[in-house]
Design a protein around this motif. Structure first.
Motif, PDB file in Angstrom:
ATOM      1  N   VAL A 112      -8.498  -2.132   3.153  1.00  0.00           N
ATOM      2  CA  VAL A 112      -8.009  -0.783   3.015  1.00  0.00           C
ATOM      3  C   VAL A 112      -8.675   0.177   3.931  1.00  0.00           C
ATOM      4  O   VAL A 112      -8.177   1.349   4.159  1.00  0.00           O
ATOM      5  CB  VAL A 112      -8.149  -0.087   1.673  1.00  0.00           C
ATOM      6  CG1 VAL A 112      -9.571   0.360   1.495  1.00  0.00           C
ATOM      7  CG2 VAL A 112      -7.336   1.228   1.361  1.00  0.00           C
ATOM      8  N   TYR A 122      -1.918  -5.606  -3.664  1.00  0.00           N
ATOM      9  CA  TYR A 122      -2.766  -4.831  -2.475  1.00  0.00           C
ATOM     10  C   TYR A 122      -4.004  -4.328  -3.266  1.00  0.00           C
ATOM     11  O   TYR A 122      -5.021  -4.214  -2.870  1.00  0.00           O
ATOM     12  CB  TYR A 122      -1.805  -3.960  -2.178  1.00  0.00           C
ATOM     13  CG  TYR A 122      -2.475  -3.063  -1.254  1.00  0.00           C
ATOM     14  CD1 TYR A 122      -2.567  -3.629   0.166  1.00  0.00           C
ATOM     15  CD2 TYR A 122      -3.176  -1.837  -1.426  1.00  0.00           C
ATOM     16  CE1 TYR A 122      -3.316  -2.953   1.240  1.00  0.00           C
ATOM     17  CE2 TYR A 122      -3.885  -1.420  -0.221  1.00  0.00           C
ATOM     18  CZ  TYR A 122      -3.802  -1.775   1.066  1.00  0.00           C
ATOM     19  OH  TYR A 122      -4.631  -1.109   2.037  1.00  0.00           O
ATOM     20  N   TYR A 160      -6.466   2.331   6.801  1.00  0.00           N
ATOM     21  CA  TYR A 160      -5.730   3.582   6.255  1.00  0.00           C
ATOM     22  C   TYR A 160      -6.867   4.480   5.773  1.00  0.00           C
ATOM     23  O   TYR A 160      -6.639   5.800   5.964  1.00  0.00           O
ATOM     24  CB  TYR A 160      -5.038   3.078   5.083  1.00  0.00           C
ATOM     25  CG  TYR A 160      -3.829   1.788   5.203  1.00  0.00           C
ATOM     26  CD1 TYR A 160      -3.197   2.015   6.480  1.00  0.00           C
ATOM     27  CD2 TYR A 160      -3.814   0.917   4.389  1.00  0.00           C
ATOM     28  CE1 TYR A 160      -2.442   0.940   6.850  1.00  0.00           C
ATOM     29  CE2 TYR A 160      -2.738  -0.108   4.666  1.00  0.00           C
ATOM     30  CZ  TYR A 160      -1.950  -0.038   5.877  1.00  0.00           C
ATOM     31  OH  TYR A 160      -1.148  -0.809   6.129  1.00  0.00           O
ATOM     32  N   LEU A 169      -8.390   2.980  -2.985  1.00  0.00           N
ATOM     33  CA  LEU A 169      -8.370   2.200  -3.949  1.00  0.00           C
ATOM     34  C   LEU A 169      -8.181   3.033  -5.299  1.00  0.00           C
ATOM     35  O   LEU A 169      -7.491   2.572  -6.245  1.00  0.00           O
ATOM     36  CB  LEU A 169      -9.261   1.030  -3.824  1.00  0.00           C
ATOM     37  CG  LEU A 169      -9.425   0.204  -2.729  1.00  0.00           C
ATOM     38  CD1 LEU A 169     -10.533  -1.022  -3.139  1.00  0.00           C
ATOM     39  CD2 LEU A 169      -8.120  -0.505  -2.795  1.00  0.00           C
ATOM     40  N   THR A 188      -3.476   5.683  -0.031  1.00  0.00           N
ATOM     41  CA  THR A 188      -4.866   4.834   1.041  1.00  0.00           C
ATOM     42  C   THR A 188      -5.464   5.580   1.875  1.00  0.00           C
ATOM     43  O   THR A 188      -6.376   4.994   2.547  1.00  0.00           O
ATOM     44  CB  THR A 188      -4.132   3.703   1.430  1.00  0.00           C
ATOM     45  OG1 THR A 188      -2.955   4.106   2.086  1.00  0.00           O
ATOM     46  CG2 THR A 188      -3.536   2.590   0.444  1.00  0.00           C
ATOM     47  N   GLY A 246      -7.605  -5.385  -2.458  1.00  0.00           N
ATOM     48  CA  GLY A 246      -8.701  -4.351  -1.918  1.00  0.00           C
ATOM     49  C   GLY A 246     -10.180  -4.316  -3.022  1.00  0.00           C
ATOM     50  O   GLY A 246     -11.050  -4.117  -2.361  1.00  0.00           O
ATOM     51  N   SER A 251       0.855  -1.053   0.001  1.00  0.00           N
ATOM     52  CA  SER A 251      -0.112   0.045   0.005  1.00  0.00           C
ATOM     53  C   SER A 251       0.689   1.046   0.096  1.00  0.00           C
ATOM     54  O   SER A 251       2.005   1.349   0.578  1.00  0.00           O
ATOM     55  CB  SER A 251      -0.728   0.064   1.286  1.00  0.00           C
ATOM     56  OG  SER A 251      -0.161  -0.010   2.370  1.00  0.00           O
TER      57      SER A 251
END
Length: 365
Positions: free
Chosen positions: A283, A272, A286, A232, A225, A276, A220
């Motif tokens: 996610v 990642y 974050y 995303l 994020t 997501g 990430s």
């Protein structure tokens, strides 16, 4: 397909100095791709280059003096029609459509003579809009270049070069380190490759490595994020610029896709994003920071709009074309291919200014 490209490459190498002088480095190897598109193996891809018709009214597009800062969230879209025209006609030109080649040449010459975008406001969001339009303009020039005379080349490069150098600016804020900067350096790197300016090329090459160094071990990117519902969305945005940098490097034989800094490489960041998409909860911790999230204030409602076409038929996932075409080993590529087949292939041609134009035409197979 691999045999066709190998045969073409051998023939181009055998051509010797004459070919070497005409060779254009940039987002992709223009002459190799032009030759490949003429082969029966890429008939369907050539059709994707020609899928969007040329609009005669594009010749009447008025040059834009400068892009402006916008109030609140958003970017000046005044150049969207111009960018779309350039992207469509660049693909058509690459596929051999002479009418589009003439129209694209005339459009770039007219906007160069008018010094379009020269008076863009010195604000980060106005410069962001300029970065977006510069990448397809550079790619269009690289495809046109062999058919231009010296005076035409000087006129167009004399217009583009100061604009590229203009965006190499810091605003003393987060935009100097996030996806805004990645986009800027992808433009600098591409123009550096086209013109042979090693200092500009190095900006993108070094930025790519910096992004990997700054990424978390899970892949990430901390400045992206935290963007609430668009966490995303901005991860995908960053991957687009990384893919552009990797493709430019590939024309010189460098493998940035395989480059690793600490625990992170391109595949880790792709994984990642894919995690997501499948499970947005990945996610949420974050995203809860909710920093400039855009229109949606609930960070739990992740914006997946990048998986579908947007205005002008553009597609934010166009960056997947070159990655999938490279057929790289590893789970990340397999998962991206599965997403491509399931969600993206039916939307071809995938065209986006952040990746320089008609990605299906440039890399598809």
């Amino acid at each position: 397909m691999k045999h066709v490209l190998a045969f073409l490459l051998l023939n181009l190498v055998a051509a010797g100095p004459a070919y070497a002088q005409a060779k254009v480095h940039g987002l992709f190897d223009v002459e190799l791709r032009r030759a490949a598109l003429a082969q029966p193996a890429l008939t369907s891809v050539r059709a994707a280059c020609l899928a969007i018709p040329r609009d005669p009214s594009w010749g009447s597009l008025k040059p834009i003096d400068g892009l402006k800062a916008t109030e609140g969230y958003g970017t000046d879209g005044a150049a969207n029609d111009y960018a779309w025209a350039v992207m469509v006609m660049t693909g058509r030109t690459l596929a051999g459509d002479t009418a589009s080649e003439t129209s694209l040449r005339d459009l770039l010459l007219a906007w160069a003579k008018a010094k379009a975008f020269e008076n863009t406001a010195v604000e980060n969001d106005a410069y962001y809009a300029l970065k977006r339009v510069l990448l397809p303009t550079i790619v269009g020039y690289s495809v046109l270049q062999r058919g231009l005379d010296e005076g035409q080349r000087r006129l167009i490069t004399g217009w583009i070069d100061p604009l590229v150098r203009k965006i190499d600016r810091t605003f003393d804020g987060v935009v100097d380190r996030n996806n805004h900067r990645y986009l800027a350096d992808s433009v600098l790197m591409t123009w550096g490759a086209v013109t042979g300016d090693e200092s500009l090329y190095a900006k993108g090459y070094d930025r790519y490595r910096t992004v990997l160094k700054e990424a978390r071990p899970d892949g990430s990117l901390s400045l992206e994020t935290r963007r609430g519902a668009r966490a995303l969305w901005y991860m995908r945005q960053s991957l687009t610029s990384l893919a552009v940098m990797a493709e430019v490097a590939a024309t010189r034989g460098a493998d940035l896709y395989g480059h690793r800094e600490n625990e992170v490489n391109f595949d880790r960041i792709v994984s990642y994003l894919l995690n997501g998409i499948v499970e947005p909860n990945v996610v949420m911790a974050y995203a809860s920071e909710n920093y400039i999230p855009g229109g949606e204030q609930d960070f739990r409602r992740q914006d997946m709009g990048f998986l579908a076409k947007r205005s002008h038929g553009r597609h934010y996932m166009a960056w997947a074309e070159p990655v999938v075409a490279r057929d790289r080993p590893g789970l990340a590529t397999k998962r991206l291919k599965a997403l491509f087949v399931r969600n993206l292939r039916s939307d071809r041609p995938l065209i986006d200014e952040f990746v320089g134009g008609n990605a299906t035409c440039f890399w598809g197979r």
